[in-house]
Design an enzyme around this catalytic site. Structure first.
Site, PDB file in Angstrom:
ATOM      1  N   LYS A  54       0.841  -1.207   0.000  1.00  0.00           N
ATOM      2  CA  LYS A  54       0.000   0.000   0.000  1.00  0.00           C
ATOM      3  C   LYS A  54       0.871   1.250   0.000  1.00  0.00           C
ATOM      4  O   LYS A  54       0.625   2.190  -0.758  1.00  0.00           O
ATOM      5  CB  LYS A  54      -0.908   0.012   1.238  1.00  0.00           C
ATOM      6  CG  LYS A  54      -2.100  -0.914   1.128  1.00  0.00           C
ATOM      7  CD  LYS A  54      -2.799  -1.095   2.469  1.00  0.00           C
ATOM      8  CE  LYS A  54      -3.824  -2.213   2.362  1.00  0.00           C
ATOM      9  NZ  LYS A  54      -4.340  -2.649   3.667  1.00  0.00           N
ATOM     10  N   GLN A  98      -4.941  -1.344   9.670  1.00  0.00           N
ATOM     11  CA  GLN A  98      -4.865  -2.691   9.108  1.00  0.00           C
ATOM     12  C   GLN A  98      -5.503  -3.706  10.054  1.00  0.00           C
ATOM     13  O   GLN A  98      -5.206  -3.722  11.253  1.00  0.00           O
ATOM     14  CB  GLN A  98      -3.394  -3.050   8.831  1.00  0.00           C
ATOM     15  CG  GLN A  98      -3.178  -4.388   8.145  1.00  0.00           C
ATOM     16  CD  GLN A  98      -3.661  -4.437   6.699  1.00  0.00           C
ATOM     17  OE1 GLN A  98      -3.746  -3.412   6.019  1.00  0.00           O
ATOM     18  NE2 GLN A  98      -3.989  -5.618   6.232  1.00  0.00           N
ATOM     19  N   ASP A 121     -11.408   2.804   4.022  1.00  0.00           N
ATOM     20  CA  ASP A 121     -11.837   1.402   3.961  1.00  0.00           C
ATOM     21  C   ASP A 121     -13.365   1.295   3.824  1.00  0.00           C
ATOM     22  O   ASP A 121     -13.873   0.239   3.446  1.00  0.00           O
ATOM     23  CB  ASP A 121     -11.448   0.682   5.260  1.00  0.00           C
ATOM     24  CG  ASP A 121     -10.165  -0.113   5.147  1.00  0.00           C
ATOM     25  OD1 ASP A 121      -9.892  -0.646   4.054  1.00  0.00           O
ATOM     26  OD2 ASP A 121      -9.446  -0.211   6.154  1.00  0.00           O
TER      27      ASP A 121
HETATM   28  N1  GUN Z   1      -6.922  -6.674   6.151  1.00  0.00           N
HETATM   29  C1  GUN Z   1      -7.122  -7.405   5.019  1.00  0.00           C
HETATM   30  N2  GUN Z   1      -7.755  -6.652   4.091  1.00  0.00           N
HETATM   31  C2  GUN Z   1      -7.957  -5.437   4.644  1.00  0.00           C
HETATM   32  C3  GUN Z   1      -8.547  -4.240   4.167  1.00  0.00           C
HETATM   33  O1  GUN Z   1      -9.052  -4.138   3.046  1.00  0.00           O
HETATM   34  N3  GUN Z   1      -8.540  -3.193   5.031  1.00  0.00           N
HETATM   35  C4  GUN Z   1      -8.021  -3.283   6.286  1.00  0.00           C
HETATM   36  N4  GUN Z   1      -8.088  -2.206   7.060  1.00  0.00           N
HETATM   37  N5  GUN Z   1      -7.474  -4.383   6.754  1.00  0.00           N
HETATM   38  C5  GUN Z   1      -7.429  -5.456   5.937  1.00  0.00           C
END
Ligand code: GUN
Length: 296
Positions: A54, A98, A121
């Site tokens: 990311k 996350q 998100d």
């Molecule tokens: N963990 C796995 N996929 C995601 C996601 O799309 N967002 C977040 N915040 N955590 C994750």
């Protein structure tokens, strides 16, 4: 019949290009650089890989990336204090915590402490409610990426029968809301659904998001249907570690009209949509026109 492959890797590259174009314009015309803050608590190896990816892609499209890595034993109060600091930082337009969080931290409490307009998100209850009532919101990245590919493939989705397999808050439920918003007739199937193959056989669009390797079989699929495979499962086959989806690709691609592969389908779209959401959040925060084609 052999299905058309929907190339998520190429599609994600076009989304990132659009995002990069908007970022360049925001910098040039408005003197604003969108910023994305990612918070990682602990050392989960899969999460570390995601967060690195990311950060790298955020910088590649010209945005500022702020990474906050906290110890696994960070207290809830300290994590909430960091989120509060990011909520109040005008250089941060998107915040992502996350998941999963270590067990002593309340995920719902932490997610709902993010300012909804910075919740890239789309997990905050305000955004869930806005999406459910058809109002402008931040939309979860994986469903948004899936919707973009479906719209690109079909044009209008109006009147189509869609079956979403899986009822998670991250994928299944928001995906169903988005498809409903595009006037599909939507069924959400799950582990307790009676005669799942029969339910799936009705669908013009199948979205598989169950987390069970190669569960969906070719003979469940209506001839010519579009299949979006959200699953990313690591399995061992012939002594090798391989990635497979929730759909049995070999049999399903013989019946479907179009299908997303794993890897190279939905996966790359998720981060591309995170970047898109960050630009959208930045534009909204500054009262500027939103980028076209990057929102639901
Ligand atoms: N963990 C796995 N996929 C995601 C996601 O799309 N967002 C977040 N915040 N955590 C994750």
């Amino acid at each position: 019949m052999s299905a058309q492959i929907i190339d998520g890797k190429a599609f994600a590259a076009t989304v990132r290009e659009k995002v990069a174009g908007h970022v360049a314009r925001l910098k040039e015309e408005n003197g604003i650089t969108p910023g994305l803050a990612v918070v990682l608590v602990g050392e989960d190896p899969a999460s570390q890989v995601y967060v690195r990816s990311k950060g790298k892609q955020t910088v590649e499209v010209g945005m500022n990336s702020y990474e906050h890595k906290l110890d696994a034993d960070t207290s809830e109060a300290d994590l909430l204090a960091l989120v509060d600091q990011l909520n109040n930082d005008p250089s941060v337009h998107g915040i992502l915590v996350q998941l999963p969080l270590p067990g002593h931290l309340d995920e719902d409490l932490v997610i709902n402490s993010i300012a909804p307009e910075k919740d890239v998100d789309g997990f905050h209850i305000s955004n869930v409610g806005l999406l459910g009532t058809g109002q402008k919101s931040m939309v979860p990245c994986t469903p948004l990426g899936s919707l973009m590919m479906l719209r690109d493939h079909h044009g209008s989705l109006s009147g189509m029968d869609a079956v979403v397999i899986g009822r998670s808050n991250i994928v299944g439920k928001p995906m169903a809301q988005l498809l409903l918003g595009d006037s599909c007739t939507v069924t959400i199937a799950h582990s307790r659904t009676k005669d799942l193959p029969d339910v799936v056989r009705r669908a013009d669009i199948v979205v598989a998001a169950v987390g069970r390797p190669e569960m969906v079989q070719g003979d469940w699929i209506k001839e010519g249907a579009t299949v979006i495979d959200v699953g990313i499962n690591r399995i061992e086959r012939d002594g090798k570690n391989v990635l497979v989806g929730d759909v049995d690709f070999a049999s399903t691609s013989q019946r479907a009209g179009a299908i997303t592969p794993v890897p190279g389908g939905v996966g790359p779209m998720t981060i591309a949509c995170l970047l898109a959401n960050t630009v959208t959040a930045c534009c909204r925060a500054n009262g500027l026109a939103e980028p076209e084609g990057l929102t639901a």
